[in-house]
Design a protein around this motif. Structure first.
Motif, PDB file in Angstrom:
ATOM      1  N   SER B  89       0.828  -1.211   0.000  1.00  0.00           N
ATOM      2  CA  SER B  89       0.000   0.000   0.000  1.00  0.00           C
ATOM      3  C   SER B  89       0.860   1.258   0.000  1.00  0.00           C
ATOM      4  CB  SER B  89      -0.907   0.016   1.228  1.00  0.00           C
ATOM      5  OG  SER B  89      -0.153   0.281   2.406  1.00  0.00           O
ATOM      6  N   LEU B  90       2.134   1.087   0.334  1.00  0.00           N
ATOM      7  CA  LEU B  90       2.969   2.290   0.436  1.00  0.00           C
ATOM      8  C   LEU B  90       3.113   2.987  -0.910  1.00  0.00           C
ATOM      9  CD1 LEU B  90       5.772   1.203   2.928  1.00  0.00           C
ATOM     10  CD2 LEU B  90       3.415   1.856   3.357  1.00  0.00           C
ATOM     11  N   VAL B  91       3.087   2.238  -2.005  1.00  0.00           N
ATOM     12  CA  VAL B  91       3.168   2.889  -3.323  1.00  0.00           C
ATOM     13  C   VAL B  91       1.829   3.534  -3.696  1.00  0.00           C
ATOM     14  CG1 VAL B  91       5.038   1.430  -4.154  1.00  0.00           C
ATOM     15  CG2 VAL B  91       2.671   0.778  -4.633  1.00  0.00           C
ATOM     16  N   ALA B  92       0.806   3.282  -2.891  1.00  0.00           N
ATOM     17  CA  ALA B  92      -0.500   3.915  -3.126  1.00  0.00           C
ATOM     18  C   ALA B  92      -0.810   4.926  -2.025  1.00  0.00           C
ATOM     19  CB  ALA B  92      -1.597   2.853  -3.180  1.00  0.00           C
ATOM     20  N   ALA B  93       0.234   5.439  -1.390  1.00  0.00           N
ATOM     21  CA  ALA B  93       0.020   6.305  -0.224  1.00  0.00           C
ATOM     22  C   ALA B  93      -0.847   7.507  -0.564  1.00  0.00           C
ATOM     23  CB  ALA B  93       1.370   6.757   0.349  1.00  0.00           C
ATOM     24  N   ASP B  94      -0.621   8.131  -1.704  1.00  0.00           N
ATOM     25  CA  ASP B  94      -1.384   9.354  -1.992  1.00  0.00           C
ATOM     26  C   ASP B  94      -2.886   9.092  -2.109  1.00  0.00           C
ATOM     27  OD1 ASP B  94      -1.459  12.240  -2.498  1.00  0.00           O
ATOM     28  OD2 ASP B  94      -2.137  11.624  -4.486  1.00  0.00           O
ATOM     29  N   PRO B  95      -3.308   8.140  -2.937  1.00  0.00           N
ATOM     30  CA  PRO B  95      -4.770   7.911  -2.970  1.00  0.00           C
ATOM     31  C   PRO B  95      -5.356   7.441  -1.646  1.00  0.00           C
ATOM     32  CG  PRO B  95      -3.629   6.371  -4.443  1.00  0.00           C
ATOM     33  CD  PRO B  95      -2.631   7.405  -4.013  1.00  0.00           C
ATOM     34  N   ILE B  96      -4.688   6.513  -0.959  1.00  0.00           N
ATOM     35  CA  ILE B  96      -5.359   5.956   0.233  1.00  0.00           C
ATOM     36  C   ILE B  96      -5.286   6.889   1.434  1.00  0.00           C
ATOM     37  CG2 ILE B  96      -5.019   3.579  -0.574  1.00  0.00           C
ATOM     38  CD1 ILE B  96      -2.991   3.207   1.703  1.00  0.00           C
ATOM     39  N   LEU B  97      -4.307   7.786   1.467  1.00  0.00           N
ATOM     40  CA  LEU B  97      -4.207   8.696   2.617  1.00  0.00           C
ATOM     41  C   LEU B  97      -4.661  10.113   2.298  1.00  0.00           C
ATOM     42  CD1 LEU B  97      -0.766   7.594   4.100  1.00  0.00           C
ATOM     43  CD2 LEU B  97      -3.052   6.799   4.705  1.00  0.00           C
ATOM     44  N   ASN B  98      -4.425  10.547   1.072  1.00  0.00           N
ATOM     45  CA  ASN B  98      -4.777  11.926   0.728  1.00  0.00           C
ATOM     46  C   ASN B  98      -6.176  12.040   0.142  1.00  0.00           C
ATOM     47  OD1 ASN B  98      -3.380  14.271   1.233  1.00  0.00           O
ATOM     48  ND2 ASN B  98      -1.883  13.944  -0.379  1.00  0.00           N
ATOM     49  N   ASN B  99      -6.645  10.980  -0.484  1.00  0.00           N
ATOM     50  CA  ASN B  99      -7.965  11.056  -1.119  1.00  0.00           C
ATOM     51  C   ASN B  99      -9.055  10.373  -0.298  1.00  0.00           C
ATOM     52  OD1 ASN B  99      -6.922  12.485  -3.325  1.00  0.00           O
ATOM     53  ND2 ASN B  99      -6.332  10.618  -4.349  1.00  0.00           N
ATOM     54  N   ALA B 100      -8.917   9.087  -0.036  1.00  0.00           N
ATOM     55  CA  ALA B 100     -10.028   8.365   0.614  1.00  0.00           C
ATOM     56  C   ALA B 100     -10.452   8.996   1.942  1.00  0.00           C
ATOM     57  CB  ALA B 100      -9.664   6.891   0.793  1.00  0.00           C
ATOM     58  N   PRO B 101      -9.543   9.223   2.879  1.00  0.00           N
ATOM     59  CA  PRO B 101     -10.013   9.707   4.183  1.00  0.00           C
ATOM     60  C   PRO B 101     -10.352  11.197   4.217  1.00  0.00           C
ATOM     61  CG  PRO B 101      -7.713   8.925   4.294  1.00  0.00           C
ATOM     62  CD  PRO B 101      -8.093   9.014   2.861  1.00  0.00           C
ATOM     63  N   LYS B 102      -9.976  11.945   3.197  1.00  0.00           N
ATOM     64  CA  LYS B 102     -10.160  13.395   3.248  1.00  0.00           C
ATOM     65  C   LYS B 102     -11.232  13.904   2.287  1.00  0.00           C
ATOM     66  CE  LYS B 102      -5.301  14.204   4.456  1.00  0.00           C
ATOM     67  NZ  LYS B 102      -4.024  14.740   3.961  1.00  0.00           N
ATOM     68  N   MET B 103     -11.757  13.008   1.438  1.00  0.00           N
ATOM     69  CA  MET B 103     -12.673  13.476   0.394  1.00  0.00           C
ATOM     70  C   MET B 103     -13.919  14.126   0.974  1.00  0.00           C
ATOM     71  SD  MET B 103     -12.337  13.581  -2.844  1.00  0.00           S
ATOM     72  CE  MET B 103     -11.325  12.208  -3.387  1.00  0.00           C
ATOM     73  N   LEU B 104     -14.482  13.508   1.998  1.00  0.00           N
ATOM     74  CA  LEU B 104     -15.713  14.041   2.585  1.00  0.00           C
ATOM     75  C   LEU B 104     -15.470  15.445   3.144  1.00  0.00           C
ATOM     76  CD1 LEU B 104     -18.677  13.150   3.308  1.00  0.00           C
ATOM     77  CD2 LEU B 104     -17.795  12.619   5.584  1.00  0.00           C
ATOM     78  N   TYR B 105     -14.346  15.600   3.809  1.00  0.00           N
ATOM     79  CA  TYR B 105     -14.023  16.882   4.448  1.00  0.00           C
ATOM     80  C   TYR B 105     -13.735  17.954   3.404  1.00  0.00           C
ATOM     81  CZ  TYR B 105     -12.369  19.544   8.550  1.00  0.00           C
ATOM     82  OH  TYR B 105     -12.220  20.450   9.573  1.00  0.00           O
ATOM     83  N   MET B 106     -12.880  17.590   2.444  1.00  0.00           N
ATOM     84  CA  MET B 106     -12.438  18.605   1.477  1.00  0.00           C
ATOM     85  C   MET B 106     -13.547  19.020   0.534  1.00  0.00           C
ATOM     86  SD  MET B 106      -8.517  17.605   0.795  1.00  0.00           S
ATOM     87  CE  MET B 106      -8.222  19.191   0.092  1.00  0.00           C
ATOM     88  N   SER B 107     -14.554  18.157   0.383  1.00  0.00           N
ATOM     89  CA  SER B 107     -15.686  18.525  -0.469  1.00  0.00           C
ATOM     90  C   SER B 107     -16.830  19.093   0.378  1.00  0.00           C
ATOM     91  CB  SER B 107     -16.166  17.311  -1.281  1.00  0.00           C
ATOM     92  OG  SER B 107     -16.713  16.319  -0.435  1.00  0.00           O
ATOM     93  N   GLY B 108     -16.570  19.357   1.640  1.00  0.00           N
ATOM     94  CA  GLY B 108     -17.595  19.945   2.504  1.00  0.00           C
ATOM     95  C   GLY B 108     -18.827  19.060   2.653  1.00  0.00           C
ATOM     96  N   GLY B 109     -18.625  17.748   2.632  1.00  0.00           N
ATOM     97  CA  GLY B 109     -19.729  16.816   2.823  1.00  0.00           C
ATOM     98  C   GLY B 109     -20.353  16.302   1.541  1.00  0.00           C
ATOM     99  N   GLN B 110     -19.854  16.767   0.363  1.00  0.00           N
ATOM    100  CA  GLN B 110     -20.500  16.393  -0.904  1.00  0.00           C
ATOM    101  C   GLN B 110     -20.173  14.975  -1.354  1.00  0.00           C
ATOM    102  OE1 GLN B 110     -20.900  19.413  -4.067  1.00  0.00           O
ATOM    103  NE2 GLN B 110     -19.556  20.683  -2.848  1.00  0.00           N
ATOM    104  N   PHE B 111     -18.914  14.579  -1.181  1.00  0.00           N
ATOM    105  CA  PHE B 111     -18.517  13.264  -1.694  1.00  0.00           C
ATOM    106  C   PHE B 111     -17.833  12.450  -0.594  1.00  0.00           C
ATOM    107  CE2 PHE B 111     -18.414  16.029  -5.467  1.00  0.00           C
ATOM    108  CZ  PHE B 111     -19.334  15.359  -6.263  1.00  0.00           C
TER     109      PHE B 111
END
Lengths: 370, 328
Positions: B89-111
């Motif tokens: 998973s370390l080679v997938a660090a950006d999607p699994i840590l930067n996208n999956a857990p933060k999407m809800l927050y960064m989209s203000g609840g939209q996604f």
């Protein structure tokens, strides 16, 4: 095909009459002109607000590239997903986001599209099928492939029909050198995913020219061809060309359910971000591109075709200035997020300090107007 | 009523299959999950039942297919991503840590991102350092994700089914060393709620807290210590996020002692977090400070004897318990 650093064709070489150049209706052309003027004015006022410290963080200006977002968006349907990188204000406005939500987001206000939690680089608009605004270079390319995968899965596996959608995944030429992009293209090709990787090739990734940072810079679509993607090179400073060519690309991708890669040659008239003094390029080069301003080109073509006159253009421009002024006023009047918003939208579920999630005003307003 | 005994890996498959029958939005993708039947045979037979549109073989391209799945989750699908090993998973660090857990927050609840990412986690198979990652130390640091670590076959089913139905991203950590473990697993729908720890062995002298495979090391140590007259209460935390601190605190207030056993490295880990929280909640109840047993603070070794010494094994746990209880 001209090389990227060649000057754009001058504004007067539209050549053929409008009706021969495009299938677009006068109403469509007028709308594209309006959108480009709106983006231009929005970005001018964004720069001012940034200098006035009303906007923080990183801020990337779209001026010069308006024909890309407007022409590409017009070439697909509203239900087709769009995802992009951090220079995203233009895509948001072209997709139909009310500028007030976009400005309020940058002002860090609760009325922002993401309640002020995302900022300039992270514009999301669910009612308009805009999936961000992504700050890490190239990060949106696997995500965009996933959006297209999901649409096809919904159409075919869940609905039992055939694929009806195509996804536009925008990236800058700087993202050409990120590994994730190649993984995304490979998967899209293997799985027949209808995603179009639209490279907004403005010649520079921050201060590094494409020749200095990217192999095969004279023919970047070779990178897509290496994965089996159809490649297209399109002149990106003329919205009519962008629309006509992108429509063909999108129609093929949709019908054949195949990915494609597009090299859209464009130019950002401003720096990479607000803090960029642009020492890596010459004023002469900038002026050559500026002489091919996409707004001037469409205006002149429409005047030539008798679709608008100087007065009409001024009125249209004035209306956009008013719209942006109203957006700024609205954003300024939108409150800062309550401190409790720190703990919302972290998890859907409520537990511990986390208090669940709710839709921002951009969504509730859209639902209310339905 | 006779018990139905199946393997841990079968329990995982049963959870996925039942949820896939229930919900057409659920699909599985990863390396070798379809035609090969899964590198560890967790997905055996699923291709036959669900077909290649829902059981999807990917190339070795973790960043790409994890990102693809996250994009699909944004649009409302419910992907299960199998990493052959969490080490990859370390080679997938950006999607699994930067996208999956933060999407809800960064989209203000939209996604949101209703995705399950699962696979083998931890040392024990003599795979050397790059293939023996315990990612719970690193990844549990990130808000926005949930983290589940089952230790028994029934939990493997019940917790994975819960993960698939969860609207938030779930990092699901399995131990390859437990996949062949057999146990009773309920048939039909079976869901184990997140954030509910369970007492695996009641005791009175000290509380042992652990997650995943080391729960078994704790039970072994407790058995051994019982011969010395030391009574250990063993708590299986089950999920690290959410963390059920209440069950742990209740036990520590009873035993007045606590040893935390965590297979990740000690520095900035679930073990250090649990210890800090126990100190905060049970300051006046503790007869000694909270002791911690982790994997040794070195890269995972290959040699069999070194690897066994590296792990938070029963001997090291017993030593920590004696120390906590001032037993020489």
């Amino acid at each position: 095909m001209s090389s990227v650093t060649d000057p754009a064709p001058p504004a007067t070489t539209g050549g053929r009459p409008l009706a021969e150049r495009t299938s677009a209706t006068p109403k469509q052309l007028q709308e594209w002109l309006r959108q480009m003027l709106l983006i231009r004015e929005f970005e001018i006022r964004t720069m001012q607000a940034y200098q006035d410290k009303k906007i923080g963080g990183f801020c990337h200006i779209y001026i010069g590239q308006e024909a890309v977002a407007v022409g590409c968006t017009a070439a697909v349907q509203h239900a087709d997903p769009i995802i992009t990188a951090y220079r995203d204000h233009g895509h948001a406005l072209a997709r139909g986001m009310d500028p007030k939500y976009c400005m309020a987001e940058m002002f860090g206000r609760i009325g922002g599209c993401a309640k002020g939690k995302g900022g300039s680089m992270h514009m999301f608009d669910k009612p308009n099928n805009l999936f961000g605004g992504h700050g890490i270079v190239g990060a949106q390319t696997p995500l965009g492939t996933g959006l297209a995968f999901a649409k096809k899965y919904q159409d075919e596996v869940i609905e039992g029909g055939v694929n009806k959608h195509v996804t536009l995944c925008f990236l800058g030429d700087g993202a050409l050198n990120q590994g994730g992009f190649y993984e995304a293209m490979n998967l899209a090709s293997l799985f027949d995913i209808p995603v179009i990787f639209v490279v907004e090739n403005n010649g520079y990734s921050m201060g590094t020219s494409i020749e200095r940072g990217t192999s095969m810079s004279h023919r970047i679509i070779a990178k897509g061809e290496g994965c089996g993607l159809a490649g297209y090179e399109i002149e990106g400073m003329d919205v009519i060309t962008v629309y006509e060519e992108m429509k063909k690309v999108a129609d093929i991708a949709r019908a054949e359910s195949r990915p494609a890669m597009v090299d859209l040659r464009t130019y950002r008239f401003k720096g990479h971000s607000m803090s960029d003094p642009r020492k890596y390029r010459t004023r002469d080069e900038e002026e050559q591109w500026e002489s091919g301003d996409p707004i001037t080109r469409l205006r002149d073509a429409m005047i030539g075709g008798g679709l608008i006159d100087e007065e009409g253009f001024k009125d249209l421009n004035k209306a956009q200035k008013i719209a942006v002024r109203e957006a700024i006023t609205w954003a300024e009047n939108s409150p800062e997020p309550d401190a409790s918003e720190l703990y919302t939208d972290v998890y859907v579920e409520k537990f511990g300090p986390y208090i669940g999630t709710s839709m921002p005003q951009i969504v509730t307003d859209a639902e209310g107007s339905r | 009523m006779s018990e139905r005994i199946i393997e841990f890996r079968d329990a995982l498959r049963e959870a996925m299959s039942q949820e896939m029958r229930r919900d057409p939005r659920v699909f599985l993708l990863g390396e070798e999950v379809a035609e090969y039947d899964g590198a560890y045979k967790v997905s055996r037979g699923m291709l036959e039942e669900f077909g290649p549109r829902r059981i999807i073989d990917t190339p070795i391209s973790e960043s790409g297919f994890a990102g693809l799945a996250i994009g699909a989750a944004m649009l409302g699908l419910r992907p299960i991503v199998e990493f052959m090993s969490w080490s990859f998973s370390l080679v997938a660090a950006d999607p699994i840590l930067n996208n999956a857990p933060k999407m809800l927050y960064m989209s203000g609840g939209q996604f949101g991102c209703p995705i399950v990412i699962r696979g083998n986690d931890g040392a024990g198979g003599q795979l050397g350092s790059t293939h023996s990652w315990c990612v719970e130390g690193m990844f549990s640091n990130v808000p926005g994700l949930k983290m589940a670590i089952p230790a028994f076959p029934d939990d493997a089913k019940g917790m994975l089914a819960t993960a698939i139905r969860d609207d938030d991203p779930v990092f699901f950590l399995e131990s390859e060393r437990l996949l062949a473990m057999k146990g009773h697993v309920p048939e039909g729908d079976y869901y184990v709620p997140f954030g509910k720890a369970v007492v695996r062995r009641p005791g009175t002298d000290v509380t042992l807290v652990s997650f995943g495979r080391p729960v078994h090391f704790c039970l072994d140590a407790a058995e051994e210590l019982a011969k010395e007259g030391i009574s250990c209460e063993v708590i299986d935390g089950r999920t690290i996020r959410p963390l059920d601190i209440d069950t742990i605190v209740k036990s520590v207030k009873k035993t007045n002692g606590c040893v935390v056993v965590d297979q990740s490295w000690s520095f900035g880990s679930p073990g250090s977090e649990v210890a800090a929280q126990v100190h905060a909640h049970c300051f006046d109840d503790l007869d000694n400070h909270v002791m911690r047993v982790h994997s040794a603070d070195v890269p995972s070794p290959y040699a069999a004897n070194l690897e066994q010494e590296y792990l938070p094994n029963a001997r090291r746990i017993a030593e920590a318990v004696r120390s906590a209880l001032y037993v020489a």
